[in-house]
Design a protein around this motif. Structure first.
Motif, PDB file in Angstrom:
ATOM      1  N   TYR A 259      42.134  27.917  52.470  1.00  0.00           N
ATOM      2  CA  TYR A 259      40.943  28.080  53.300  1.00  0.00           C
ATOM      3  C   TYR A 259      40.080  26.828  53.201  1.00  0.00           C
ATOM      4  CZ  TYR A 259      36.703  30.067  55.307  1.00  0.00           C
ATOM      5  OH  TYR A 259      35.608  30.306  56.113  1.00  0.00           O
TER       6      TYR A 259
ATOM      7  N   THR B 206      29.872  26.113  60.681  1.00  0.00           N
ATOM      8  CA  THR B 206      30.412  27.403  61.098  1.00  0.00           C
ATOM      9  C   THR B 206      29.436  28.502  60.702  1.00  0.00           C
ATOM     10  OG1 THR B 206      32.690  26.641  60.800  1.00  0.00           O
ATOM     11  CG2 THR B 206      32.328  29.015  60.847  1.00  0.00           C
TER      12      THR B 206
ATOM     13  N   THR C 187      37.658  27.268  60.644  1.00  0.00           N
ATOM     14  CA  THR C 187      37.063  27.313  61.975  1.00  0.00           C
ATOM     15  C   THR C 187      36.487  25.945  62.265  1.00  0.00           C
ATOM     16  OG1 THR C 187      36.502  29.663  61.730  1.00  0.00           O
ATOM     17  CG2 THR C 187      35.327  28.422  63.434  1.00  0.00           C
TER      18      THR C 187
ATOM     19  N   GLU D 223      29.480  34.634  60.757  1.00  0.00           N
ATOM     20  CA  GLU D 223      30.234  35.602  61.549  1.00  0.00           C
ATOM     21  C   GLU D 223      31.424  34.981  62.282  1.00  0.00           C
ATOM     22  OE1 GLU D 223      26.633  34.329  64.101  1.00  0.00           O
ATOM     23  OE2 GLU D 223      27.094  34.737  61.980  1.00  0.00           O
ATOM     24  N   ASN D 224      31.514  33.653  62.254  1.00  0.00           N
ATOM     25  CA  ASN D 224      32.644  32.971  62.881  1.00  0.00           C
ATOM     26  C   ASN D 224      33.679  32.472  61.877  1.00  0.00           C
ATOM     27  OD1 ASN D 224      31.652  33.330  65.497  1.00  0.00           O
ATOM     28  ND2 ASN D 224      30.416  31.457  65.395  1.00  0.00           N
ATOM     29  N   CYS D 225      33.484  32.793  60.605  1.00  0.00           N
ATOM     30  CA  CYS D 225      34.435  32.336  59.581  1.00  0.00           C
ATOM     31  C   CYS D 225      35.767  33.094  59.680  1.00  0.00           C
ATOM     32  CB  CYS D 225      33.841  32.509  58.191  1.00  0.00           C
ATOM     33  SG  CYS D 225      32.460  31.394  57.827  1.00  0.00           S
ATOM     34  N   HIS D 226      35.713  34.374  59.980  1.00  0.00           N
ATOM     35  CA  HIS D 226      36.921  35.197  60.149  1.00  0.00           C
ATOM     36  C   HIS D 226      37.909  34.973  58.998  1.00  0.00           C
ATOM     37  CE1 HIS D 226      35.471  36.340  64.084  1.00  0.00           C
ATOM     38  NE2 HIS D 226      35.374  35.077  64.445  1.00  0.00           N
ATOM     39  N   VAL D 227      37.426  35.179  57.791  1.00  0.00           N
ATOM     40  CA  VAL D 227      38.207  34.891  56.588  1.00  0.00           C
ATOM     41  C   VAL D 227      39.418  35.820  56.477  1.00  0.00           C
ATOM     42  CG1 VAL D 227      38.069  34.515  54.096  1.00  0.00           C
ATOM     43  CG2 VAL D 227      36.058  34.139  55.509  1.00  0.00           C
ATOM     44  N   ARG D 228      39.418  36.953  57.150  1.00  0.00           N
ATOM     45  CA  ARG D 228      40.566  37.855  57.093  1.00  0.00           C
ATOM     46  C   ARG D 228      41.859  37.191  57.558  1.00  0.00           C
ATOM     47  NH1 ARG D 228      38.260  43.689  59.313  1.00  0.00           N
ATOM     48  NH2 ARG D 228      37.285  44.345  57.363  1.00  0.00           N
ATOM     49  N   ARG D 229      41.729  36.083  58.267  1.00  0.00           N
ATOM     50  CA  ARG D 229      42.942  35.359  58.686  1.00  0.00           C
ATOM     51  C   ARG D 229      43.756  34.887  57.484  1.00  0.00           C
ATOM     52  NH1 ARG D 229      40.489  30.847  62.446  1.00  0.00           N
ATOM     53  NH2 ARG D 229      38.849  31.032  60.862  1.00  0.00           N
TER      54      ARG D 229
ATOM     55  N   ASP E  32      31.951  32.367  51.983  1.00  0.00           N
ATOM     56  CA  ASP E  32      33.240  32.506  52.673  1.00  0.00           C
ATOM     57  C   ASP E  32      34.394  32.055  51.798  1.00  0.00           C
ATOM     58  OD1 ASP E  32      32.228  29.870  52.872  1.00  0.00           O
ATOM     59  OD2 ASP E  32      33.420  29.456  54.661  1.00  0.00           O
TER      60      ASP E  32
END
Length: 283
Positions: free
Chosen positions: A207, A175, A170, A178-184, A216
């Motif tokens: 990552y 970051t 990100t 809650e904006n890491c969105h590691v599920r990507r 994260d």
């Protein structure tokens, strides 16, 4: 496969070669697989002298200055990349770089680098990606800020998935968690982007963290990331735009050990009885 762990020095050496050398030694001592810097020319990255950039000091003070001046202050001078590469090699750790131009890629090759990183801001610079692919070296492309179709374009231009790692990140500095969105990381693995022509992302997935701590990165490894890149600093209170959101180098050794423990705990996905389970069922 062990996760490839990269201590990203970035510009946190503040343009000081002695600091860069110390950071390289500490990255090696902590067990990182590689250290990374950035090779760019400020006048190329920020040709508009009037373009301003605002960053925050550790004390909360906002600093506004021409972006070209900021970048020039931390720019590695000609010959510095080769010197640091040789120094790292003698110390026993790989060093590579993020180039921002075609000449920068040539410099990486001339220095004998084993891989090339393309930063998020250059994922749309397809000539740069094509030239990186032409070197025959493994390449990591960060996807922060890129739309789905831009990731596809970069993937197809590189055109060598066995040498490519798509790196989730990100592009916020820092970051928020809650904006890491590691599920990507999981979403990109084997994702079909063209069903009609049976095309999917067959590269490795990594990552790159801009979160100040390590949580994260640990989650990313558990989701299958095979490459972890983390900005590090000698002093989180240092004078510069990136120190405040980087991880202190003193935390790197423990983080490396935790990642190795995560790999150990993940084990095998094979759905077969394990020796301990078999023994437990026998009197």
């Amino acid at each position: 496969m062990n996760t490839f762990i990269v201590a990203e020095l970035g510009i946190n050496h503040n343009g000081d070669m002695d600091v860069a050398r110390q950071m390289i030694l500490r990255a090696h001592a902590a067990g990182a697989d590689a250290a990374k810097v950035q090779n760019y020319r400020a006048v190329e990255c920020a040709p508009d002298k009037a373009r301003m950039w605002t960053w925050t000091r550790a004390d909360g003070q906002k600093v506004a200055e021409p972006l070209q001046d900021l970048l020039a202050r931390y720019e590695l001078k000609p010959g510095a990349l080769a010197e640091l590469t040789q120094y790292a090699g003698h110390a026993g750790i790989e060093l590579f770089s993020t180039p921002s131009s075609l000449d920068g890629i040539k410099e990486c090759v001339d220095c004998g680098h084993k891989r090339i990183k393309i930063g998020s801001s250059d994922i749309r610079y397809l000539d740069l990606i094509s030239t990186a692919s032409d070197t025959g070296l493994p390449c990591i492309i960060s996807t922060g800020g890129a739309a789905y179709d831009e990731i596809v374009a970069a993937y197809e231009v590189f055109n060598a998935p066995d040498r490519l790692t798509l790196c989730v990140c990100t592009s916020d500095y820092p970051t928020a968690l809650e904006n890491c969105h590691v599920r990507r990381v999981a979403a990109l693995q084997g994702l079909h982007y063209d069903w009609e022509n049976c095309k999917s992302f067959d590269s490795a997935v990594g990552y790159s963290s801009h979160y100040p701590y390590w949580l994260d990165a640990f989650v990313a490894v558990s989701l299958g990331a095979t490459y972890i890149e983390k900005h590090v600093t000698m002093d989180i209170l240092g004078d510069g735009p990136d120190h405040i959101w980087s991880a202190d180098l003193s935390s790197l050794g423990r983080a490396v050990r935790e990642i190795r423990n995560i790999e150990l705990a993940l084990g095998s996905p094979d759905l077969v009885p394990r020796e301990t389970a078999v023994n437990a069922t026998n009197p």
